[in-house]
Design a protein around this motif. Structure first.
Motif, mmCIF file in Angstrom:
data_model
loop_
_atom_site.group_PDB
_atom_site.id
_atom_site.type_symbol
_atom_site.label_atom_id
_atom_site.label_comp_id
_atom_site.label_asym_id
_atom_site.label_seq_id
_atom_site.Cartn_x
_atom_site.Cartn_y
_atom_site.Cartn_z
ATOM 1 N N THR A 119 -2.941 10.182 -2.045
ATOM 2 C CA THR A 119 -3.411 9.440 -3.214
ATOM 3 C C THR A 119 -2.932 8.004 -3.017
ATOM 4 O OG1 THR A 119 -3.276 11.404 -4.597
ATOM 5 C CG2 THR A 119 -3.364 9.274 -5.711
ATOM 6 N N ILE A 120 -3.870 7.099 -2.722
ATOM 7 C CA ILE A 120 -3.524 5.759 -2.246
ATOM 8 C C ILE A 120 -3.794 4.741 -3.344
ATOM 9 C CG2 ILE A 120 -4.064 3.997 -0.529
ATOM 10 C CD1 ILE A 120 -4.802 6.323 1.355
ATOM 11 N N THR A 147 -6.935 1.350 -8.736
ATOM 12 C CA THR A 147 -7.392 2.695 -9.092
ATOM 13 C C THR A 147 -7.092 3.650 -7.935
ATOM 14 O OG1 THR A 147 -9.159 1.756 -10.432
ATOM 15 C CG2 THR A 147 -9.379 4.078 -9.770
ATOM 16 N N PRO A 148 -6.471 4.815 -8.200
ATOM 17 C CA PRO A 148 -6.110 5.720 -7.100
ATOM 18 C C PRO A 148 -7.326 6.193 -6.323
ATOM 19 C CG PRO A 148 -5.012 6.349 -9.143
ATOM 20 C CD PRO A 148 -6.038 5.318 -9.504
ATOM 21 N N VAL A 149 -7.146 6.270 -5.016
ATOM 22 C CA VAL A 149 -8.179 6.812 -4.124
ATOM 23 C C VAL A 149 -7.580 8.024 -3.432
ATOM 24 C CG1 VAL A 149 -9.614 6.410 -2.094
ATOM 25 C CG2 VAL A 149 -9.274 4.575 -3.783
ATOM 26 N N VAL A 170 0.872 -1.175 0.000
ATOM 27 C CA VAL A 170 0.000 0.000 0.000
ATOM 28 C C VAL A 170 0.908 1.223 0.000
ATOM 29 C CG1 VAL A 170 -1.879 1.208 1.150
ATOM 30 C CG2 VAL A 170 -1.703 -1.289 1.312
ATOM 31 N N MET A 171 0.650 2.153 -0.892
ATOM 32 C CA MET A 171 1.524 3.322 -0.991
ATOM 33 C C MET A 171 0.694 4.582 -1.185
ATOM 34 S SD MET A 171 3.023 2.575 -4.800
ATOM 35 C CE MET A 171 1.892 2.211 -6.163
ATOM 36 N N SER A 172 1.266 5.663 -0.669
ATOM 37 C CA SER A 172 0.663 6.987 -0.816
ATOM 38 C C SER A 172 1.697 7.913 -1.425
ATOM 39 C CB SER A 172 0.215 7.529 0.549
ATOM 40 O OG SER A 172 -0.066 8.917 0.464
#
Length: 818
Positions: free
Chosen positions: A349-350, A365-367, A323-325
């Motif tokens: 933006t995760i 898909t970015p969240v 998991v990356m931001s």
């Protein structure tokens, strides 16, 4: 078999001369073929010959043949035997009479006969050939001889057909023959047949660049013209084959996250498929995670982002998730949820990536998620004149609104909701307020921010009174005010500020400037909020300044007094104190004259200013001497032609004198404290004016003028004495050009002589001079009164005698004229 006709005997002479003990006589098989057996025996003492006989083991008493050997032969053979039959062989040691001395027996079988050629050779893999042949009775095992054109030679023992010939070289042709083996030995090799191994399996590598493809690549195989890639999907029996002439193959359209088993093989130019490789497992990359959900969680007041997701389908094997931001915050896990450490006021933006042994999936898909805002910073307050205060703060990113909390020291509270960065509240002097601000957005409120402690300034004091207690000191008193811990009393004008700090409601401001209108303010202060600078000012004037830069100007008997007056409006009084009493003058300006002061006197002058605010200190005292008096009498007496003596009477107030004799032809002067002066550099025959300057101890000057003085006539120069007759002399000199007569005198030890010349003449004669004496010769002018100038120089002459007349005249010991 019948008779001896089939027996063939070979005699091998023994070149050894060993002697064996009788008890050690032995017979043994050396070797055997399918028709011949070779035997060896030990030497027996006394034997003249050896006889070997043979019979089938099945009929031991039915001898089918024998052979004799000489005494030195210890090895021999019997041929034309039947292949694969067991025989008993007996050796006898014979003496010369053919009697048996000793005997020994051994059983052995003849070797098998030659085999039929190998009828089938086929490759098993790139390093193994399978040989099929006809079996033979009475054979314990078989030997297959393997040879290739490169000189390779090997014999493999096999037990049955088909047999595997291993450890061969790939894609190589071999010649194979076979031999049968029993206990007696091996048969002759069969006729050779050829066989060729197949191509080795390609050494391949697999990878999954995407979740629906696998790439297979391998190094080229020598002699290969085509390759086959076979693929099985795990859990399914179907196999898919792909043929290619390249050394790599991309297989697309696969399912994400599944296991595939892959093998490869190579085809040679004649269409033979080579050895298959071992299966290699390759998993496709997993599908991208979906349904990513983000929310804020708290753990012991520590905030984090809880991220969870789904995977659309079941996949093979274990997965790891990353998991990356874009805020450089990451989390790795094997579950489908993770908590990211976060801070306030961040936009994340995760994305989530799933990974298996094949590699990572595509990102989800970015969240985009905005965390709760940070607490507002830089809280500050600004008081206003109407009793209201404004609390301000810096806006923070992602905040939708703010709430300010104001609590007064007496317990009352006030809240303020706003979308701006300030809030106005009612504040009273002398009180303490606690204030904080929270920011809000959809994610929640900010953490508690800084609480500022604001104490309003203390209230202004009342009943302020200002009074002057001296020329430079004001005393101020007031009533104590609420919230004040310290009072700062300030007296200020346009150029300076005087401060006094005290806890008592009274203050004395000293060292104030004179003649100033001071604005006096009592400012209450406390340690927390500082000082209240809005208190009313009170104006008070100080006494006038003392006059400075006192200047005294002496003019005859009048002293002009001036000073620097920096006062706005004042009157000035000048006082002169001397030995004759006090003298005063008054003015509103900056100068004043005191007249009719006697010469030679000393006075102390001072000035004082006066105004409605009071009286100044007196100026510094300055002394002034009046001009010194002139001497009443002065006398000039000439001492020599170029020097005079001047004397004078007492002069009051004079300490030194400069006496001057001045003429167009020059002047002379002397400077002394005495009442007389010896003055040189006087020019003869000149009229001088006589003046004197008298100086007081402080340098004041009086100029005194007296009756003129005339110097005496000039003395002639170049005086010479010449003999004119026997007893006469002529005295010569240079003419002075004066209007005075000249007298020449010769003064000796016994006689004196003189002569006089009129003005303008330069000689005179003296007769009847006595020789043999030394004369002092003086030539001097006569004054108008006929008095000889006494200070003209003398010359010394010696007059000698020659017989009864004057001889040589000697001038200063030198010969002048005879």
């Amino acid at each position: 078999m019948g008779g001896m006709k089939w027996l063939v005997f070979f005699v091998i002479p023994c070149i050894s001369s060993q002697v064996a003990a009788q008890s050690g006589f032995e017979l043994s098989k050396f070797s055997a073929t399918s028709k011949t057996v070779f035997l060896t025996w030990t030497r027996y003492p006394g034997a003249e010959s050896y006889r070997i006989s043979t019979a089938r083991t099945s009929s031991p008493n039915d001898t089918i043949g024998f052979v004799l050997f000489g005494p030195n032969t210890l090895m021999g053979s019997i041929s034309y035997l039947s292949q694969g039959v067991e025989y008993i062989f007996t050796v006898e040691a014979l003496d010369g009479s053919q009697r048996t001395l000793a005997s020994a027996s051994t059983n052995t079988t003849t070797a098998p006969d030659s085999m039929d050629p190998i009828h089938t050779i086929k490759p098993k893999n790139s390093k193994t050939l399978i040989a099929e042949f006809n079996l033979k009775n009475g054979v314990s095992q078989y030997i297959i001889r393997v040879v290739n054109e490169q000189g390779f030679f090997r014999e493999d023992k096999v037990s049955s057909s088909p047999a595997e010939i291993t450890n061969l070289s790939p894609y190589t042709e071999y010649s194979l023959s076979i031999m049968a083996v029993n206990s007696a030995g091996r048969s002759q090799p069969s006729t050779t047949v050829t066989g060729k191994t197949v191509l080795p399996p390609p050494q391949f590598f697999t990878s999954s660049p995407t979740n629906d493809s696998i790439v297979v690549s391998w190094a080229p195989v020598d002699h290969a013209v085509q390759y086959t890639v076979s693929m099985h999907k795990f859990g399914f029996n179907t196999e898919i084959k792909y043929n290619t002439s390249d050394t790599n193959l991309t297989i697309s359209g696969l399912e994400a996250g599944l296991l595939y088993m892959i093998k490869t093989s190579a085809w040679d130019p004649i269409g033979r498929n080579g050895e298959d490789s071992l299966y290699k497992n390759q998993t496709t990359r997993p599908p991208a995670p979906s349904s990513v959900n983000v929310s804020v969680v708290l753990n012991n007041t520590v905030a984090g982002l809880s991220v969870s997701w789904d995977l659309e389908k079941q996949v093979y094997g274990s997965l790891e998730y990353h998991v990356m931001s874009k805020q450089n915050v990451t989390c790795d896990t094997t579950s489908t949820s993770c908590i990211l450490p976060v801070n306030c006021g961040e936009m994340h933006t995760i994305q989530v990536i799933a990974s298996n042994e094949a590699g990572p999936s595509s990102p989800s898909t970015p969240v985009v998620f905005i965390t709760f805002p940070c607490p507002p910073q830089s809280l500050a307050h600004a008081p206003s004149s109407d009793g209201n205060c404004t609390l301000t703060w810096n806006t923070v990113p992602y905040a939708d609104k703010y709430e300010a909390f104001i609590k007064r020291g007496d317990g009352s509270e006030e809240n303020c909701n706003t979308t701006n960065n300030n809030c106005t509240y009612r504040c009273l002097c002398g009180h303490t307020y606690l204030m904080s601000v929270l920011a809000f957005n959809e994610a929640g409120s900010s953490p508690p921010g800084k609480v500022i402690n604001y104490t309003t300034v203390p209230c202004c004091p009342e009943n302020v009174a200002v009074s002057a207690v001296s020329t430079d000191t004001l005393e101020i008193t007031w009533t104590a005010s609420m919230g004040a811990e310290l009072y700062e009393t300030r007296a200020a004008d346009a150029s300076e500020v005087i401060l006094c700090n005290d806890t008592a409601p009274v203050c004395a401001l000293s060292d104030l400037s004179c003649d100033r209108a001071y604005s006096v303010v009592v400012t209450p202060c406390n340690e927390i909020s500082g000082c209240n600078r809005d208190c009313k000012a009170h104006t008070k004037d100080t006494a006038p300044c003392e006059p400075t830069n006192l200047q005294l100007t002496l003019q005859n008997s009048t002293v002009g007094v001036s000073w620097t007056a920096n006062n706005r409006k004042a009157n000035y009084t000048v006082t002169a104190n001397g030995d004759d009493g006090k003298h005063i003058c008054t003015t509103s300006g900056n100068s004043c004259n005191i007249t009719d002061l006697p010469c030679g006197s000393v006075y102390e002058f001072s000035v004082r200013a006066t105004s409605t605010a009071g009286q100044s200190l007196p100026s510094y005292t300055k002394s002034q001497e009046t001009e010194p008096c002139c001497p009443m009498n002065i006398t000039v007496n000439q001492v020599t032609q170029a020097m005079t003596n001047v004397t004078w009477s007492h002069a009051k107030g004079a300490r030194s004198f400069i006496t001057s004799l001045t003429s167009p032809r020059g002047h002379a002067r002397c400077h002394t404290q005495d009442s007389h002066c010896l003055m040189g550099c006087i020019t003869c025959g000149t009229n001088y004016s006589v003046t004197m300057e008298t100086y007081s101890p402080t340098g004041h000057l009086s100029t005194c003028t007296y009756q003129g003085f005339s110097s005496s006539p000039c003395c002639p120069s170049g005086v010479k004495l010449y003999r004119t007759t026997d007893n006469s002399f002529q005295v010569y000199w240079r003419s002075t050009g004066s209007q005075y007569s000249i007298i020449a005198e010769l003064v000796g030890s016994n006689n004196s002589y003189n002569c006089t010349a009129l003005p303008g003449q330069n000689s005179c004669s003296i007769d009847n001079v006595q020789c043999g004496d030394v004369f002092h010769v003086t030539v001097a002018p006569l004054t108008a009164e006929g008095v000889k100038i006494l200070f003209c120089p003398q010359r010394l002459y010696s007059v000698t005698c020659l017989g009864s007349s004057i001889g040589t005249v000697i001038y200063r010991g030198k010969r002048s004229l005879a």
